[in-house]
Write a protein that holds these residues in place. Structure first.
Motif, mmCIF file in Angstrom:
data_model
loop_
_atom_site.group_PDB
_atom_site.id
_atom_site.type_symbol
_atom_site.label_atom_id
_atom_site.label_comp_id
_atom_site.label_asym_id
_atom_site.label_seq_id
_atom_site.Cartn_x
_atom_site.Cartn_y
_atom_site.Cartn_z
ATOM 1 N N TRP A 10 -26.883 26.908 8.691
ATOM 2 C CA TRP A 10 -25.723 27.057 9.569
ATOM 3 C C TRP A 10 -24.538 27.668 8.835
ATOM 4 C CZ3 TRP A 10 -25.679 27.384 14.507
ATOM 5 C CH2 TRP A 10 -26.637 26.723 15.275
ATOM 6 N N VAL A 11 -24.342 27.303 7.576
ATOM 7 C CA VAL A 11 -23.273 27.928 6.790
ATOM 8 C C VAL A 11 -23.500 29.426 6.715
ATOM 9 C CG1 VAL A 11 -22.253 28.120 4.491
ATOM 10 C CG2 VAL A 11 -22.733 25.861 5.454
ATOM 11 N N HIS A 61 -9.199 15.822 11.654
ATOM 12 C CA HIS A 61 -9.882 14.541 11.874
ATOM 13 C C HIS A 61 -11.388 14.719 11.786
ATOM 14 C CE1 HIS A 61 -11.534 11.183 14.364
ATOM 15 N NE2 HIS A 61 -10.673 10.501 13.635
ATOM 16 N N LEU A 62 -11.919 15.732 12.451
ATOM 17 C CA LEU A 62 -13.358 15.992 12.405
ATOM 18 C C LEU A 62 -13.798 16.322 10.983
ATOM 19 C CD1 LEU A 62 -16.108 16.503 13.696
ATOM 20 C CD2 LEU A 62 -15.350 18.827 14.245
ATOM 21 N N LEU A 63 -13.024 17.117 10.295
ATOM 22 C CA LEU A 63 -13.381 17.495 8.935
ATOM 23 C C LEU A 63 -13.394 16.272 8.020
ATOM 24 C CD1 LEU A 63 -14.155 19.990 7.319
ATOM 25 C CD2 LEU A 63 -11.745 20.307 6.769
ATOM 26 N N GLY A 64 -12.439 15.377 8.206
ATOM 27 C CA GLY A 64 -12.421 14.155 7.407
ATOM 28 C C GLY A 64 -13.651 13.301 7.649
ATOM 29 N N ASP A 76 -19.071 22.276 4.889
ATOM 30 C CA ASP A 76 -18.774 23.715 4.911
ATOM 31 C C ASP A 76 -19.021 24.304 6.292
ATOM 32 O OD1 ASP A 76 -18.065 23.656 2.245
ATOM 33 O OD2 ASP A 76 -19.989 24.403 1.517
ATOM 34 N N ALA A 77 -20.117 23.868 6.920
ATOM 35 C CA ALA A 77 -20.433 24.380 8.259
ATOM 36 C C ALA A 77 -19.375 23.948 9.272
ATOM 37 C CB ALA A 77 -21.819 23.895 8.691
ATOM 38 N N VAL A 78 -18.920 22.701 9.188
ATOM 39 C CA VAL A 78 -17.890 22.220 10.106
ATOM 40 C C VAL A 78 -16.592 22.993 9.902
ATOM 41 C CG1 VAL A 78 -16.400 20.252 10.645
ATOM 42 C CG2 VAL A 78 -18.859 19.925 10.432
ATOM 43 N N ARG A 79 -16.244 23.262 8.663
ATOM 44 C CA ARG A 79 -15.019 24.028 8.391
ATOM 45 C C ARG A 79 -15.093 25.415 9.046
ATOM 46 N NH1 ARG A 79 -15.089 23.276 3.423
ATOM 47 N NH2 ARG A 79 -13.577 21.567 3.295
ATOM 48 N N LEU A 80 -16.248 26.051 8.954
ATOM 49 C CA LEU A 80 -16.423 27.371 9.572
ATOM 50 C C LEU A 80 -16.457 27.276 11.095
ATOM 51 C CD1 LEU A 80 -19.097 28.673 7.051
ATOM 52 C CD2 LEU A 80 -16.794 29.594 7.328
ATOM 53 N N ALA A 83 -12.941 27.046 12.364
ATOM 54 C CA ALA A 83 -12.304 28.367 12.330
ATOM 55 C C ALA A 83 -12.721 29.196 13.542
ATOM 56 C CB ALA A 83 -12.663 29.089 11.036
ATOM 57 N N GLU A 84 -13.993 29.086 13.958
ATOM 58 C CA GLU A 84 -14.427 29.825 15.150
ATOM 59 C C GLU A 84 -13.729 29.305 16.396
ATOM 60 O OE1 GLU A 84 -18.729 31.783 14.152
ATOM 61 O OE2 GLU A 84 -18.608 30.306 15.768
ATOM 62 N N GLU A 85 -13.586 27.988 16.510
ATOM 63 C CA GLU A 85 -12.911 27.433 17.679
ATOM 64 C C GLU A 85 -11.447 27.881 17.722
ATOM 65 O OE1 GLU A 85 -14.414 26.139 19.985
ATOM 66 O OE2 GLU A 85 -16.138 24.968 19.333
ATOM 67 N N GLN A 86 -10.812 27.968 16.569
ATOM 68 C CA GLN A 86 -9.428 28.445 16.535
ATOM 69 C C GLN A 86 -9.333 29.904 16.956
ATOM 70 O OE1 GLN A 86 -8.625 27.400 12.468
ATOM 71 N NE2 GLN A 86 -7.713 25.418 12.998
ATOM 72 N N ARG A 87 -10.345 30.686 16.605
ATOM 73 C CA ARG A 87 -10.363 32.085 17.062
ATOM 74 C C ARG A 87 -10.565 32.159 18.569
ATOM 75 N NH1 ARG A 87 -12.921 32.857 11.996
ATOM 76 N NH2 ARG A 87 -15.019 32.832 12.833
#
Length: 266
Positions: A10-11, A61-64, A76-80, A83-87
């Motif tokens: 997924w990363v 919160h999700l990342l934590g 790493d996958a959650v962080r990416l 970023a997609e959701e923010q886009r």
């Protein structure tokens, strides 16, 4: 977790997906004027305003919670993913500018969803995300068929990502929830389905005019959204232990046509 390999894949997918996103956006004439009648324009603007809010969170919160799960590849996958959701939020904002409509400072549906998910653990938060994404997918499909080419382009972009986001959430939940007892999974299924029906109903009631403006019947969006949720939940709760879906598009920087909606959950 039995293996980090699914999330390593997924990363790689999320890292490469920017190429596909840019390719889809390049097909849109962002300077094209909006030719929708005023009532349709206003209805779709109200819908995009709410989705812009929903996708704009920083995801801390999700990342934590992901970090406490102890899988670096998943983090790493959650962080990416965040970023997609923010886009996506930025795309909805672009759609609002196209419609000459302002952004909203807040909305009760976004505040309620945020409060609920932040009060719970990782599995429950991911389960809520899966509900939201599955019941909304058909509305994004309808937006992709909008008579307005800019809005249709935004819909295509969102759908391409959300199909994979659903599979990503399924993989995480399956690895965790499939190991629960049959009785526990039955209880999860009952509560989860109840939440999904409520979420689909809130979506349809709040966005019905926009759905009609894009040529979709709200009742059909409600039905298809719950069908997508049901298939996803079934994969999570009844699939073979250790089975994962992985990305349906292994190399998004190389593929041509986008996958059909029925490739979301096999």
């Amino acid at each position: 977790m039995e293996s980090t390999a699914p999330f390593t894949a997924w990363v790689d997918y999320f890292t490469r997906n920017g190429v596909r996103q840019e390719r889809i956006e390049a097909t849109v004439d962002w300077n094209a004027p909006c030719t929708l009648p005023p009532d349709a324009r206003a209805a779709i603007a109200r819908s995009l305003q709410r989705f812009e809010l929903g996708e704009s969170g920083e995801g801390t919160h999700l990342l934590g919670l992901a970090e406490r799960a102890g899988d670096p590849a998943y983090v790493d996958a959650v962080r990416l993913l965040i970023a997609e959701e923010q886009r996506h939020s930025a795309l909805f904002g672009r759609g609002l500018r196209h419609l000459m409509a302002p952004s909203l400072p807040g909305h009760w549906t976004d505040r309620s969803f945020t409060l609920l998910r932040r009060s719970l653990g990782l599995d429950t938060e991911i389960a809520l995300f899966l509900v939201a994404e599955t019941v909304a997918l058909d509305w994004f499909e309808a937006l992709a068929a909008s008579p307005d080419p800019v809005l249709a382009g935004i819909g295509r972009r969102i759908v391409a990502d959300e199909r994979e986001h659903i599979r990503f959430q399924i993989d995480r939940l399956h690895l965790d929830l499939r190991r629960r007892s049959a009785v526990a999974r039955l209880g999860i299924a009952v509560v989860w389905s109840t939440v999904a029906v409520g979420a689909a109903t809130v979506l349809v009631v709040g966005h019905a005019e926009a759905m009609r403006a894009c040529g979709s019947r709200p009742a059909a969006v409600w039905t298809r959204g719950l069908h997508t949720f049901a298939r996803s939940a079934r994969t999570v709760l009844t699939g073979p232990v250790g089975r994962v879906l992985g990305p349906s598009v292994v190399r998004p920087d190389l593929v041509g046509p986008l996958p059909r909606i029925d490739t979301v959950v096999r």
